[in-house]
Scaffold this motif. Structure first.
Motif, PDB file in Angstrom:
ATOM      1  N   CYS A 155       0.761  -1.398   0.425  1.00 28.53           N
ATOM      2  CA  CYS A 155       0.076  -0.356   0.396  1.00 28.53           C
ATOM      3  C   CYS A 155       1.299   1.084   0.125  1.00 28.53           C
ATOM      4  O   CYS A 155       2.181   1.357   0.467  1.00 28.53           O
ATOM      5  CB  CYS A 155      -1.060   0.080   1.342  1.00 28.53           C
ATOM      6  N   ASP A 173       0.098   3.255   2.376  1.00 32.04           N
ATOM      7  CA  ASP A 173       0.888   3.830   3.042  1.00 32.04           C
ATOM      8  C   ASP A 173       1.613   4.111   4.277  1.00 32.04           C
ATOM      9  O   ASP A 173       2.505   3.468   3.845  1.00 32.04           O
ATOM     10  CB  ASP A 173      -0.349   2.833   4.144  1.00 32.04           C
ATOM     11  N   HIS A 195      -2.127  -4.587   4.721  1.00 30.28           N
ATOM     12  CA  HIS A 195      -2.264  -3.919   6.662  1.00 30.28           C
ATOM     13  C   HIS A 195      -3.538  -3.859   6.936  1.00 30.28           C
ATOM     14  O   HIS A 195      -4.067  -3.407   6.496  1.00 30.28           O
ATOM     15  CB  HIS A 195      -0.856  -2.957   6.461  1.00 30.28           C
ATOM     16  N   CYS A 216      -5.952  -0.129   6.911  1.00 31.99           N
ATOM     17  CA  CYS A 216      -5.908   0.121   5.972  1.00 31.99           C
ATOM     18  C   CYS A 216      -7.275   1.658   5.119  1.00 31.99           C
ATOM     19  O   CYS A 216      -7.924   0.813   5.357  1.00 31.99           O
ATOM     20  CB  CYS A 216      -5.688  -0.920   4.462  1.00 31.99           C
ATOM     21  N   GLY A 217      -6.646   3.219   5.104  1.00 31.75           N
ATOM     22  CA  GLY A 217      -7.899   3.041   4.485  1.00 31.75           C
ATOM     23  C   GLY A 217      -8.802   3.255   3.043  1.00 31.75           C
ATOM     24  O   GLY A 217      -8.967   3.716   3.005  1.00 31.75           O
TER      25      GLY A 217
HETATM   26 ZN   LIG Z   1      -3.368   1.106   2.633  1.00 26.81          ZN
END
Ligand SMILES: [Zn+2]
Length: 221
Positions: free
Chosen positions: A44, A46, A105, A108-109
């Motif tokens: 990701c 992130d 993960h 996770c947004g």
């Molecule tokens: Zn994420």
């Protein structure tokens, strides 16, 4: 007035003193002979999930692709700029990586946005909305994995997203051929930001469990 972030410049100074010096010969070798990583990691965007940090990898060791929610779209031979697919194609056909790891993960947004807006119409220009709709098949298949902790729907969806991306990887003919030939393995993993725990997916059961490093073999460096 534009100003390049000073933290980046000072960080670069530290990198020159430590990271680059440490890997100076590696850099020189890579510059002359090119890269030959054995592993591609799809992770990701992130900022809390950094593949090179988590796997303690130096330059030239990992071919990393990061996108929102670590998603692999299905193979699609349509017009358009398919950035994720291009990276996978390059890794498999040019670099001939031996492994592809899709690493989800915690927190996770992208997954959270999908869960909160799954039934919302996506607007023209809504890139994230259209992108995370790739999770739709994952949401459907999620119910088939009661072994997951479905009391934690965010976690279950994060796992399901990784499994779906692994399935989508196999829709790329060049991936499927290499897997069938035994030249390429694809793996699922999940990283817990708060604890640092890494979970790896069993390819047969598709269950995630904690990876245990052999600390005797770790040099502590
Ligand atoms: Zn994420």
């Amino acid at each position: 007035m534009l100003s390049f972030p000073s933290d980046l410049i000072s960080g670069y100074g530290r990198y020159l003193q430590k990271g680059f010096v440490r890997y100076k010969e590696t850099h020189e070798h890579l510059a002359i002979y090119g890269q030959k990583p054995d592993v591609m990691v799809i992770s990701c965007c992130d900022s809390r999930v950094t593949p090179e940090g988590i796997f303690h990898a130096g330059p030239g060791e990992l071919f990393v692709l990061r996108n929102v929610a670590n998603l692999v779209p299905p193979f699609e031979a349509t017009d358009g700029q398919h950035g994720t697919s291009a990276a996978i194609e390059y890794a498999v056909t040019a670099l001939k990586v031996k492994h592809i790891v899709v690493m989800g993960h915690a927190k996770c947004g992208g997954v959270q946005a999908f869960r909160e807006n799954a039934n919302a119409p996506t607007l023209k220009g809504d890139f994230i909305g259209r992108w995370i709709k790739l999770l739709e098949p994952a949401a459907i298949s999620m119910a088939c994995m009661p072994v997951d902790n479905l009391d934690d729907p965010q976690l279950a969806m994060e796992y399901a997203g990784v499994r779906q991306s692994l399935k989508n990887l196999r829709t790329f003919p060049f991936v499927d051929q290499q897997v069938e030939a035994g030249e390429l393995q694809i793996h699922g993993a999940w990283f817990d930001i708060g604890s640092g725990e890494l979970r790896v997916m069993d390819p047969d059961t598709e269950v995630f469990s904690t990876a245990v490093a052999d600390m005797d073999a770790v040099d502590g460096d």
